[in-house]
Scaffold this motif. Structure first.
Motif, PDB file in Angstrom:
ATOM      1  N   UNK A  88       0.834  -1.195   0.000  1.00  0.00           N
ATOM      2  CA  UNK A  88       0.000   0.000   0.000  1.00  0.00           C
ATOM      3  C   UNK A  88       0.880   1.261   0.000  1.00  0.00           C
ATOM      4  N   UNK A  89       0.490   2.237  -0.788  1.00  0.00           N
ATOM      5  CA  UNK A  89       1.203   3.521  -0.789  1.00  0.00           C
ATOM      6  C   UNK A  89       0.665   4.394   0.339  1.00  0.00           C
ATOM      7  N   UNK A  90       1.568   4.984   1.105  1.00  0.00           N
ATOM      8  CA  UNK A  90       1.133   5.852   2.202  1.00  0.00           C
ATOM      9  C   UNK A  90       1.805   7.216   2.085  1.00  0.00           C
ATOM     10  N   UNK A  91       1.190   8.117   1.347  1.00  0.00           N
ATOM     11  CA  UNK A  91       1.774   9.452   1.186  1.00  0.00           C
ATOM     12  C   UNK A  91       1.888  10.149   2.540  1.00  0.00           C
ATOM     13  N   UNK A  92       2.961  10.878   2.715  1.00  0.00           N
ATOM     14  CA  UNK A  92       3.083  11.675   3.940  1.00  0.00           C
ATOM     15  C   UNK A  92       3.755  10.955   5.096  1.00  0.00           C
ATOM     16  N   UNK A  93       4.000   9.650   4.958  1.00  0.00           N
ATOM     17  CA  UNK A  93       4.718   8.935   6.023  1.00  0.00           C
ATOM     18  C   UNK A  93       6.001   8.373   5.417  1.00  0.00           C
ATOM     19  N   UNK A  97      10.382   6.438   8.996  1.00  0.00           N
ATOM     20  CA  UNK A  97       9.553   6.712  10.172  1.00  0.00           C
ATOM     21  C   UNK A  97       8.618   5.540  10.441  1.00  0.00           C
TER      22      UNK A  97
ATOM     23  N   UNK B 398      -4.624   1.088   4.048  1.00  0.00           N
ATOM     24  CA  UNK B 398      -3.421   1.661   4.661  1.00  0.00           C
ATOM     25  C   UNK B 398      -3.401   1.365   6.161  1.00  0.00           C
ATOM     26  N   UNK B 415      -1.416   8.371  12.671  1.00  0.00           N
ATOM     27  CA  UNK B 415      -0.308   8.548  11.731  1.00  0.00           C
ATOM     28  C   UNK B 415      -0.815   8.921  10.337  1.00  0.00           C
ATOM     29  N   UNK B 416      -1.870   8.269   9.909  1.00  0.00           N
ATOM     30  CA  UNK B 416      -2.412   8.544   8.574  1.00  0.00           C
ATOM     31  C   UNK B 416      -3.090   9.917   8.530  1.00  0.00           C
ATOM     32  N   UNK B 419      -0.378  12.341   8.395  1.00  0.00           N
ATOM     33  CA  UNK B 419       0.228  12.322   7.059  1.00  0.00           C
ATOM     34  C   UNK B 419      -0.616  13.123   6.069  1.00  0.00           C
ATOM     35  N   UNK B 422       0.371  16.602   6.163  1.00  0.00           N
ATOM     36  CA  UNK B 422       1.808  16.898   6.085  1.00  0.00           C
ATOM     37  C   UNK B 422       2.192  17.782   4.905  1.00  0.00           C
ATOM     38  N   UNK B 442       0.535  16.387  16.129  1.00  0.00           N
ATOM     39  CA  UNK B 442       0.780  14.991  16.429  1.00  0.00           C
ATOM     40  C   UNK B 442       0.117  14.637  17.755  1.00  0.00           C
TER      41      UNK B 442
END
Lengths: 254, 455
Positions: A88-93, A97, B398, B415-416, B419, B422, B442
């Motif tokens: 899965x793509x997780x933009x922003x992470x 990290x 995700x 976290x998501x 993100x 972000x 956060x």
């Protein structure tokens, strides 16, 4: 380590697994093969705890405990890892990290001290080297914009960092060119150890040239139709899956 | 029979009382302007949801409370109480809308070896009206539309203080200028909610460069009303970056207008983060009034519980060859409601306009609501304008992916969510500010999740 007993699972009204029984001991590599739709990926996902699949019958014991009662994160912390067929793509992470959060969640669960940034970076560098991962990918968002091969490599890289006891590879070979396949296989082989087991789900035999299994199982119609040694995979390669089907139908007639 | 009190009467009374003080002050009181503004306010009245610009935001909770004019009262505040203490550079502090010299460090930071360039004026607007009347008067209330916007009218009539920044031509201010607007708890025994009308004027002359941060904060759980207006004039080739951090009490009301008037080839950016407030309305209007100018509007709004946050932006392409980029993102949890209304005007003759607008929203609960509306009004034919709005939930795949690696479900959601925000925060160029906001966000997003878990 893992005992799957007469496992039935479905998605919606679609019954996919129809009585899978399989025992995996520490140190073993089991290949699970089978035609499309036979339930290979379902088996992998049920073991990882994806809730889109509903287990209707049977049980799964992992190190003597009921795996099916555990949340996905608890399974991971207890040492179960699935390399995704479609990461899965997780933009922003960032990859780094994400991995640090995962590694520390697992370490905390095991009563180990969390890794500080320096130790973690050292660990990650070492494992990235093993898989010939481009270091730039570490700072990029998880899987975002990765090529198919990079995504698969990233899965095995995570496996290397998280050091599970039971690793399930869900069609890790699909979408890999031959060089990437070799690198991934080399990574997996380096991680083989007497106390770690692998379940390698694959459609094709070619991955098994590089990751040589102790046992090969053929899943057909949600059930293990045949088990054997590594020779079985070669036989499948030569004869195709239809051969098993014919045999099953023949057996049913007699 | 007693006459019914109209909801505007409270403020008419404030003005009557205030007007007597002002009459004695001569021209610097701006009495004619204030009277005109008050007349507009009285005529316009408070907006209702029948008003197109206020359709999704009812200000009834504000009009129901009889706010008292805020008094200057530091109430024992010290520098340690101030938000964003880590930001270096010039800091001007306003307590309940009035300049607090004892809390401010307007010019010099001896311990950091940094001095505000001498030609730059950074201080209280009230003081500047006395010492620098002509310069202030040239710009003050010339841009923000007090004849149309009732809250701007109210601010213009009742403004007492705020910041006045003047960056002369060619001057570069390297460190950010930090304006802190802080509300204090009323002295014991006088618990009436107060209203303040902070007014800021920033004049950045040609070829100047500066960064300004506005922070709004107040005591947790207190009810008060901040009605702020900021006007920015960006001269030719000027570069001005504006940041706004809204972390008012979650029981407070915050209504604010930011108007920027841009001359030829100027570059302006607005970065806004809205976290606090029970009812929040931010109006941002950028007028690209000279060819070749560029505007960036970047915003994040985060609301939970019963918070309501409304962002109205207008980018007015008045001249040709101007670019604008807008990205606003919202994260709404609980029963929070949000509004995004993004208007882009392309005036006749504003050819070669390039305008891009994006609004994305993340709803974390079933009960959260967002109304999002892009509005393009284009009167030129050789332009490129794009806009897009999305509303979505967290990606279940995700979440599973993170959980399958040992990350707990609540942490995965946090976290998501983080993100998602972000890329807006990533555009905050002041590192200490960005780090501070990242930590704040956060903590808030993860804490929010823990609250949910207990339910």
């Amino acid at each position: 380590m893992l005992e799957i007993k007469d496992l039935y699972a479905k998605v919606g009204d679609n019954q996919i697994l129809r009585g899978v029984t399989l025992t995996v001991n520490p140190g073993e590599v089991h290949a699970v093969m089978g035609p499309n739709g036979s339930g290979k990926s379902t088996l992998a996902n049920v073991l990882a705890g994806r809730d889109t699949f509903e287990v209707t019958e049977g049980e799964v014991l992992y190190e003597g405990r009921n795996l099916l009662e555990m949340d996905p994160e608890e399974r991971a912390r207890e040492g179960v890892f699935m390399a995704f067929q479609y990461p899965v793509e997780i933009p922003g992470v960032s990859n780094l990290y994400f991995l640090k959060a995962a590694a520390n969640a697992i370490r905390k669960h095991r009563g180990l001290q969390e890794l500080d940034a320096m130790d973690f970076l050292a660990l990650v560098r070492e494992k990235a080297g093993l898989l010939e991962m481009d270091q730039n990918l570490l700072n990029r968002p998880v899987n975002e914009g990765f090529s198919g091969g990079e995504k698969k490599r990233n899965e095995i890289f995570q496996l290397a960092v998280l050091e599970p006891r039971l690793a399930i590879l869900d069609e890790t070979d699909s979408g890999l060119d031959i060089d990437a396949l070799r690198t991934v296989a080399r990574g997996v082989n380096a991680l083989r150890s007497p106390d770690r087991a692998f379940i390698v789900v694959t459609h094709y035999q070619r991955l098994l040239n590089h990751i040589v299994p102790d046992h090969v199982h053929v899943l057909f119609n949600g059930r293990i139709a045949r088990s054997g040694g590594k020779g079985l995979a070669l036989e499948l390669e030569a004869k195709g899956y239809a051969w098993i089907e014919d045999e099953l139908v023949g057996a049913a007639r007699t | 029979m007693a006459t019914m009190l109209r909801d505007t009467d409270t403020y008419i009374m404030h003005f009557d009382r205030f007007g007597k003080e002002l009459a004695a002050q001569g021209p610097s009181s701006l009495l004619p302007l204030r009277r005109e503004a008050m007349a507009h306010f009285t005529e316009l009245g408070f907006p209702t949801t029948r008003h197109e610009e206020w359709r999704y935001t009812s200000v009834a909770p504000i009009t129901r409370i009889r706010f008292q004019p805020a008094v200057a009262d530091g109430n024992g505040l010290t520098q340690a109480h101030l938000p964003l203490g880590r930001i270096t550079g010039c800091r001007l502090v306003f307590v309940n809308g009035r300049y607090a010299s004892e809390l401010s460090t307007p010019g010099i930071h001896a311990e950091r070896g940094w001095t505000l360039p001498r030609a730059v004026k950074a201080g209280s607007l009230a003081a500047a009206l006395k010492t620098d009347f002509e310069r202030v008067e040239t710009h003050l209330a010339r841009y923000a539309a007090f004849h149309q916007h009732p809250f701007v009218a109210l601010n213009t009539a009742l403004m007492e203080d705020g910041a006045f920044l003047h960056i002369p031509r060619g001057v570069i201010v390297e460190e950010p200028i930090h304006l802190v607007f802080i509300a204090t708890r009323a002295p014991s025994g006088r618990g009436e909610p107060v209203v303040s009308h902070p007014r800021t004027l920033i004049v950045a002359e040609e070829n100047s460069l500066a960064t300004v941060i506005e922070t709004y904060a107040g005591p947790d759980g207190d009810v008060y009303f901040t009605n702020a207006v900021t006007e920015i004039v960006a001269g030719e080739n000027a570069v001005l970056d504006h940041y706004k951090v809204q972390q008012e009490s979650e029981a407070a009301f915050h209504i604010a207008t930011l108007h920027v008037q841009q001359a030829r080839s100027s570059t302006f950016s607005s970065h806004s983060i809205s976290l606090g407030g029970a009812l929040v309305r931010n109006d941002v209007r950028a007028v690209l009034d000279g060819p070749g100018s560029e505007s960036t509007l970047n915003g994040l709004y985060v609301a939970r519980g019963q918070q309501h946050v409304d962002n109205h932006t207008v980018i007015d392409h008045a001249k040709s060859h101007c670019n604008s980029h807008e990205l606003y993102k919202g994260i709404l949890d609980g029963r929070a409601t949000g509004v995004f209304n993004g208007k882009i005007f392309v005036r006749p003759g504003a050819q070669k306009t390039d305008a891009r607008q994006t609004n994305q929203n993340l709803l974390l609960s079933q009960d959260a609501v967002i109304d999002t509306k892009p509005q393009l009004e284009i009167f030129a034919d050789d332009v490129r304008c794009t806009h897009g709005a999305t509303v979505g939930q967290l990606d279940e795949d995700a979440i599973f992916y993170l959980r399958s690696r040992g990350i707990g479900v609540e942490e995965a959601r946090g976290l998501l969510t983080y993100a998602f925000a972000s890329d807006v925060l990533g555009q905050f160029k002041i590192e200490s500010l960005r780090t501070h906001l990242e930590e704040l966000l956060h903590a808030r997003l993860l804490r929010g999740e823990r609250v949910r878990e207990r339910r």
